[in-house]
Design an enzyme around this catalytic site. Structure first.
Site, PDB file in Angstrom:
ATOM      1  N   HIS A  29       0.833  -1.203   0.000  1.00 38.62           N
ATOM      2  CA  HIS A  29       0.000   0.000   0.000  1.00 38.62           C
ATOM      3  C   HIS A  29       0.871   1.260   0.000  1.00 38.62           C
ATOM      4  CE1 HIS A  29      -3.608   2.406   1.251  1.00 38.62           C
ATOM      5  NE2 HIS A  29      -2.647   3.174   1.722  1.00 38.62           N
ATOM      6  N   GLU A  30       1.761   1.337   0.967  1.00 38.28           N
ATOM      7  CA  GLU A  30       2.601   2.532   1.070  1.00 38.28           C
ATOM      8  C   GLU A  30       3.505   2.666  -0.150  1.00 38.28           C
ATOM      9  OE1 GLU A  30       1.724   4.689   3.049  1.00 38.28           O
ATOM     10  OE2 GLU A  30       0.471   3.437   4.323  1.00 38.28           O
ATOM     11  N   HIS A  56       1.719   4.459  -2.865  1.00 38.57           N
ATOM     12  CA  HIS A  56       1.822   5.917  -2.706  1.00 38.57           C
ATOM     13  C   HIS A  56       3.191   6.397  -3.202  1.00 38.57           C
ATOM     14  CE1 HIS A  56      -1.848   6.692  -0.546  1.00 38.57           C
ATOM     15  NE2 HIS A  56      -1.535   5.938   0.491  1.00 38.57           N
ATOM     16  N   HIS A 116       3.361   6.802  -6.843  1.00 40.83           N
ATOM     17  CA  HIS A 116       2.648   8.014  -7.259  1.00 40.83           C
ATOM     18  C   HIS A 116       3.586   9.224  -7.158  1.00 40.83           C
ATOM     19  CE1 HIS A 116      -1.644  10.021  -6.857  1.00 40.83           C
ATOM     20  NE2 HIS A 116      -1.105  10.233  -8.033  1.00 40.83           N
TER      21      HIS A 116
END
Ligand code: ZN
Length: 670
Positions: A461-462, A465, A468
């Site tokens: 998940h991290e 990010h 991104h």
């Protein structure tokens, strides 16, 4: 006195010189940086030239380079490696930063220039990104109260300063409660706990200078304890301490702070002409209005609750079979759910862990980034802020893309949870700048460190990010990377979690830490099947928190948030054996700052899209379909906030998603 925070950073990749930065440098550096920023902004505001995009908007975006560097370092350290000195600095800085922002937004001459440009926007011949930046700058000023005058402007300034102080206190109280509580565990108390929990409890004991193992309120220790400890009395004790964070009475109690925050937010929204804070907050989100948010949450609530209630019956029957004739309580749920998982899916978390070593899961995330986007990761030997933090250079075809820092282990000085932040954002203006991106997690330390499946998912998940941020390719850092609507920002992160579930990824990287053997097929099947196990519980605890958050910010602010919370939960018919994922006194998403206030729903909003977006890969050529990967990078990961979120998603997918893919993904579809 030389101050390394103010010097030019000439080390590798322009990284902050952590080895020479001392806490005493932050105060003077911040003062100098604030003064410099203010002088730069004044120069833009008082320019004798007629306003243009170049002299005003770009002029503004040039300001505050030193401030960005100083706060970039400081806030990362304050979150991930706090000390009493840094906490004192936080308390000192937050009102100063709030006052500084108010001074800029309250600069009449500056706002006049921006307003003139906004009114003349059709004639300025701007690029689409420039037009977007102008819209955002103008909107930010309006929303900050730049159009207010006199007493209203003064009141707005006072509210913002007070909110900043309250948000900091809320966080620090929580940190204090988490740090102050620990439960010494005797050897007998460890009975029934798998090795990794015992190991984590011993490590926590050492970390805190205790004689033996201790239980702490760190999510990565207490959740497995609640899952595995057969001792109902200890589970109850631990659970009650966990949910009492911020509500223990005394100096660290957050309840009055929460009430004051909600009141001030409401007053702030009304000063700006909005009927309530939720309307103000959602204006800039993809969802747009509170009604749209409620519609989504309620579409998910009923199926989730039905599933949770059916599950509660099964768990309670198991408990009665154990000879415990009480009702199923919140501290029992995880324990019996784990037993059920073992019985029905025969997935033994403890047997699974050796296949999920931290290093292999990092390698898995990196490999996916290589296969999808051609990114390579090379370990860097550079000074960082803590011995547990590691750094990699990220390249593509030999070209530098970013520096990635991973700081994975829980420690007393780190706030709980997991997050991604950028010490430096991507931009091409005023010059090309590549990002420095940090992933911070709270995994239990071990040798070697082993993750739960949930931990591995958090890591992915991290890292989503981080992608991104790292793949960002815009001109202005104002719209770079994760600078997007809050309910869009979780799309890349939640989408990336799907690659952990790709069988070939698990097959290649989930190898046994001692033998190197691949995960047996049977275990792999079970992992994938168990992925939506207990989703009734997970969805209920989350949606309840999101609905309470929304209710807090709609209409008049509640006198007593705890009473309002109880009202919402009873209105929903909250199952008795499930607590909110975050109750008010420790709901940092909502009260530590404005970030997720009336925005906690946004994880689910994003999940609607991530389920649908991953389906796009499956419909194309599979999880590593190169054409889809290219579209994902082009329209979403590299585009940051350079366009409206809806436009970005439409460009990627060709249509908007419904709630069906989400319900199916969570196993809640009828
Ligand atoms: Zn996230």
């Amino acid at each position: 006195m030389t101050n390394p925070l103010l010097d030019t950073w000439t080390g590798p990749f322009g990284l902050p010189p952590f080895e020479t930065i001392e806490d005493s440098h932050f105060g003077p550096a911040l003062e100098a940086a604030l003064a410099e920023d203010l002088a730069e902004v004044e120069a833009v505001a008082n320019s004798p030239e007629a306003p243009s995009f170049t002299n005003t908007i770009e002029g503004l975006l040039r300001c505050g380079a030193t401030l960005d560097r100083v706060t970039g370092v400081f806030f990362n350290l304050a979150g991930s490696d706090s000390t009493p000195a840094r906490e004192a600095l936080m308390r000192e800085f937050s009102p100063k930063l709030a006052a500084h922002a108010s001074a800029i937004y309250g600069n009449r001459a500056l706002f006049d220039r921006i307003r003139q440009l906004w009114q003349a926007r059709e004639t300025l011949e701007l690029t689409p990104e420039q037009a977007r930046v102008l819209m955002l700058v103008h909107r930010n000023f309006i929303r900050a109260g730049a159009a207010l005058q006199g007493a209203e402007a003064d009141r707005m300034k006072a509210i913002k300063e007070r909110l900043a102080v309250l948000g900091t206190s809320f966080t620090q109280n929580l940190l204090a409660d988490e740090r102050d509580w620990s439960l010494p565990l005797s050897e007998a108390d460890l009975d029934g706990l798998p090795g990794f929990v015992v190991e984590a409890a011993r490590a926590a004991g050492r970390d805190r200078g205790a004689e033996g193992p201790v239980l702490t309120l760190s999510r990565s220790l207490i959740v497995p304890f609640l899952q595995f400890s057969p001792r109902c009395d200890l589970r109850e004790l631990a659970y009650k301490a966990w949910v009492a964070r911020g509500a223990g009475g005394g100096e660290t109690d957050n309840r009055a702070i929460a009430a004051e925050i909600l009141k001030l937010r409401q007053e702030r929204a009304q000063l700006l002409g909005y009927q309530d804070f939720a309307s103000y907050k959602l204006e800039t989100e993809m969802a747009g209005t509170p009604d749209k948010v409620r519609e989504l949450l309620m579409a998910v609530w009923e199926p989730a609750k039905a599933r949770a209630e059916a599950d509660a019956k099964v768990l309670e029957a198991m408990m009665h079979a154990d000879g415990l004739n009480a009702d199923l309580a919140p501290w029992d749920w995880r324990y019996y759910a784990e037993k059920r998982r073992k019985a029905e899916h025969d997935l033994d978390e403890a047997a699974l862990k050796p296949y999920l070593s931290l290093d292999r899961m990092i390698a898995a995330a990196f490999d996916c980034a290589y296969r999808l986007f051609g990114l390579s990761f090379t370990p860097l030997d550079v000074p960082l802020y803590h011995p547990d933090a590691r750094a990699w250079e990220v390249t593509r075809n030999g070209d530098h893309v970013a520096v990635f820092i991973g700081d994975y282990f829980a420690r007393g000085s780190k706030r709980s949870g997991a997050w991604c932040s950028a010490m430096r954002m991507q931009s091409k203006f005023p010059e090309v700048q590549r990002p420095v991106v940090v992933n911070v997690c709270n995994f239990a330390k071990g040798d070697p460190a082993l993750l739960s499946y949930d931990d591995a998912r958090t890591l992915f998940h991290e890292f989503g990010h981080a992608l991104h941020q790292m793949l960002s390719d815009v001109t202005y850092d104002m719209v770079a990377g994760t600078s997007v609507a809050r309910d869009f920002v979780e799309l890349p992160s939640q989408l990336f979690e799907h690659w952990l579930e790709v069988p070939q990824v698990l097959r290649a990287f989930a190898t046994h830490v001692e033998t190197g053997a691949a995960m047996p097929q049977e275990m792999l099947d079970k992992v994938l099947k168990a992925a939506n196990f207990d989703q009734g519980f997970a969805t209920v605890e989350y949606v309840a928190s999101a609905l309470v958050d929304l209710a807090f910010h709609e209409g008049a602010a509640p006198e007593d948030p705890m009473a309002r919370q109880a009202e919402v939960l009873s209105g929903l018919g909250m199952p008795a054996a499930i607590g909110m994922r975050h109750a008010t006194p420790h709901f940092a998403h909502v009260f530590a700052g404005d970030g997720y206030s009336s925005g906690y729903y946004s994880y689910m909003w994003s999940e609607v899209m991530d389920a649908d977006a991953f389906a796009a890969f499956e419909e194309a050529g599979g999880a590593f379909d190169p054409e889809m990967a290219e579209k994902l990078e082009k329209h979403i990961l590299s585009a940051g906030g350079s366009q409206e979120a809806e436009a970005l998603y439409l460009a990627f997918r060709g249509r908007m998603p419904g709630v069906d893919a989400l319900l199916k993904g969570r196993g809640l579809a009828a």
